[in-house]
Write a protein that holds these residues in place. Structure first.
Motif, short mmCIF file in Angstrom:
data_model
loop_
_atom_site.label_atom_id
_atom_site.label_comp_id
_atom_site.label_asym_id
_atom_site.label_seq_id
_atom_site.Cartn_x
_atom_site.Cartn_y
_atom_site.Cartn_z
N ILE A 1 30.25 -9.06 5.64
CA ILE A 1 31.04 -10.13 6.24
C ILE A 1 32.11 -10.53 5.23
CG2 ILE A 1 31.04 -12.49 7.15
CD1 ILE A 1 28.15 -12.07 7.97
N GLY A 2 33.37 -10.40 5.62
CA GLY A 2 34.47 -10.69 4.72
C GLY A 2 35.18 -11.99 5.06
N ILE B 1 37.01 -22.91 -3.26
CA ILE B 1 36.24 -22.62 -2.05
C ILE B 1 35.92 -21.12 -1.95
CG2 ILE B 1 37.14 -24.65 -0.84
CD1 ILE B 1 38.94 -22.84 0.78
N GLY B 2 36.82 -20.29 -2.47
CA GLY B 2 36.57 -18.85 -2.47
C GLY B 2 35.34 -18.49 -3.28
N LYS B 3 35.19 -19.10 -4.44
CA LYS B 3 34.02 -18.84 -5.27
C LYS B 3 32.74 -19.32 -4.59
CE LYS B 3 36.17 -18.77 -9.86
NZ LYS B 3 36.27 -19.45 -11.18
N ALA B 4 32.85 -20.42 -3.85
CA ALA B 4 31.67 -20.93 -3.13
C ALA B 4 31.21 -19.93 -2.08
CB ALA B 4 31.99 -22.27 -2.48
N PHE B 5 32.15 -19.31 -1.36
CA PHE B 5 31.79 -18.31 -0.35
C PHE B 5 31.20 -17.07 -1.02
CE2 PHE B 5 35.52 -20.35 1.98
CZ PHE B 5 34.70 -21.23 2.67
N ALA B 6 31.75 -16.71 -2.18
CA ALA B 6 31.25 -15.54 -2.90
C ALA B 6 29.81 -15.77 -3.36
CB ALA B 6 32.14 -15.24 -4.10
N ARG B 7 29.52 -17.00 -3.79
CA ARG B 7 28.15 -17.31 -4.21
C ARG B 7 27.16 -17.21 -3.06
NH1 ARG B 7 30.83 -21.21 -7.50
NH2 ARG B 7 30.55 -22.82 -5.90
N GLU B 8 27.66 -17.38 -1.84
CA GLU B 8 26.80 -17.24 -0.65
C GLU B 8 26.62 -15.79 -0.25
OE1 GLU B 8 25.12 -19.62 1.07
OE2 GLU B 8 25.70 -21.04 -0.50
N GLY B 9 27.30 -14.88 -0.97
CA GLY B 9 27.11 -13.46 -0.72
C GLY B 9 28.19 -12.78 0.10
N TYR B 10 29.22 -13.52 0.51
CA TYR B 10 30.28 -12.92 1.31
C TYR B 10 31.26 -12.13 0.43
CZ TYR B 10 28.62 -16.13 4.90
OH TYR B 10 27.83 -16.80 5.79
N THR B 11 31.94 -11.17 1.03
CA THR B 11 33.06 -10.50 0.36
C THR B 11 34.28 -11.38 0.55
OG1 THR B 11 32.16 -8.27 0.66
CG2 THR B 11 34.53 -8.45 0.35
N VAL B 12 34.94 -11.72 -0.53
CA VAL B 12 36.05 -12.69 -0.47
C VAL B 12 37.32 -12.09 -1.05
CG1 VAL B 12 36.84 -14.97 -1.22
CG2 VAL B 12 34.41 -14.61 -0.69
N SER B 13 38.41 -12.25 -0.31
CA SER B 13 39.71 -11.76 -0.77
C SER B 13 40.77 -12.85 -0.61
CB SER B 13 40.12 -10.53 0.05
OG SER B 13 41.45 -10.12 -0.27
N ALA B 14 41.55 -13.06 -1.65
CA ALA B 14 42.64 -14.04 -1.60
C ALA B 14 43.90 -13.40 -2.17
CB ALA B 14 42.28 -15.30 -2.37
N PRO B 15 44.78 -12.88 -1.34
CA PRO B 15 46.01 -12.26 -1.83
C PRO B 15 47.01 -13.32 -2.31
CG PRO B 15 46.05 -12.39 0.56
CD PRO B 15 44.68 -12.84 0.13
N ARG B 16 47.92 -12.90 -3.14
CA ARG B 16 49.04 -13.76 -3.56
C ARG B 16 50.24 -13.35 -2.71
NH1 ARG B 16 53.29 -12.91 -6.71
NH2 ARG B 16 52.46 -10.87 -7.36
N LEU B 17 50.78 -14.30 -1.96
CA LEU B 17 51.93 -14.01 -1.12
C LEU B 17 53.14 -13.65 -1.97
CD1 LEU B 17 51.59 -16.91 1.48
CD2 LEU B 17 50.67 -14.58 1.64
N THR B 18 53.91 -12.68 -1.52
CA THR B 18 55.10 -12.23 -2.24
C THR B 18 56.02 -13.40 -2.58
OG1 THR B 18 55.00 -10.14 -1.05
CG2 THR B 18 57.06 -10.64 -2.16
N GLY B 19 56.50 -13.41 -3.82
CA GLY B 19 57.42 -14.46 -4.24
C GLY B 19 56.75 -15.72 -4.74
N HIS B 20 55.44 -15.78 -4.62
CA HIS B 20 54.68 -16.96 -5.05
C HIS B 20 53.96 -16.68 -6.37
CE1 HIS B 20 55.41 -17.77 -0.82
NE2 HIS B 20 55.03 -19.01 -1.00
#
Length: 257
Positions: free
Chosen positions: A21-22, A39-58
């Motif tokens: 589950i991603g 919040i991403g780390k919290a989801f990862a601790r629950e065992g989920y695969t987590v991805s947070a891209p950096r939007l271009t120019g940001h």
């Protein structure tokens, strides 16, 4: 678009390997993955695969935004989604502010997204309308990020080219027309006090999408960047409840005879 500047330390994209589950996280306009890292780390601790891209120019330098279009931002999120979908059987997308706008656009194009979660999503911001009349090369000074907790520091730009705001304004109009194409389950988090995006945006979005399952959670102790504010634990708790409920329902559908 090729960026001319290096990524600011702490503003990098992040990825945590986990289950099938991603969860895809999308930050907002002139923000970075840092704003959704907690919040991403919290989801990862629950065992989920987590991805947070950096939007271009940001997360580099404001001058990189002089050459970015909203298509560049969408491409950043779309690529991350397709990469995550190739790894996971189930994918949920969480977007904050303009990240919510991008998430809605993504959901209007990919009907296989299992659910979307929006934090103070932006679809109409009248206070920004006058930016359309500025020269694209004009730089607009930014105030402090809209966060109630005084102990929080967000990585952002001190000034932004008018061209970037013009792209944002145009993009919100584009996505507004695509809202009826969104049919995936949706839940929203709406701050009662938001000095950037009028809270009514959330109600408009919920009324306009064609999702059968819709819900809203009110945040009484956070401003606009709620993922970094006092209500972040509530966002995590309610998001996990939504994802677990939807995942269980999806599993039941898949195994039913």
């Amino acid at each position: 678009m090729k960026e001319a500047y290096q990524v600011i330390p702490g503003a990098e994209a992040f990825y945590y390997e986990g289950s099938e589950i991603g969860i895809l996280l999308c930050h907002g306009f002139i923000g970075t993955p840092q704003s959704v890292e907690y919040i991403g780390k919290a989801f990862a601790r629950e065992g989920y695969t987590v991805s947070a891209p950096r939007l271009t120019g940001h997360g580099t330098h404001a001058k990189d935004l002089e050459h970015c279009t909203f298509s560049d931002w969408f491409s950043s999120l779309e690529k991350a989604y397709l990469d995550l979908k190739a790894r996971c059987t189930t994918v949920y997308v969480i977007g904050q502010s303009m990240g919510g706008t991008l998430t809605l656009d993504l959901a209007s194009r990919y009907q296989d997204i299992d659910g979307i979660l929006l934090i103070n999503p932006a679809i109409h911001v009248p206070a920004m309308a006058h930016y359309h009349h500025l020269a694209p090369t004009h730089f607009i000074k930014e105030g402090a990020p809209d966060i109630k907790d005084p102990n929080v520091t967000e990585i952002t730009y001190p000034e932004v080219p008018a061209f970037a705001y013009q792209q944002l304004l145009t993009y919100m109009d584009v996505v507004k027309k695509r809202l009826p194409l969104v049919k995936t389950p949706i839940t929203c988090f709406q701050s009662t006090i938001d000095h950037v995006v009028p809270p009514e945006n959330t109600n408009y979005i919920l009324q306009s999408v064609q999702s059968e399952l819709k819900s809203k959670h009110v945040l009484d102790n956070s401003y606009h960047v709620a993922s970094m504010d006092y209500d972040k634990e509530k966002i995590i708790r309610e998001s996990l409840r939504f994802i677990q409920h939807q995942s269980a329902a999806s599993h039941l559908k898949k195994v039913s005879l």
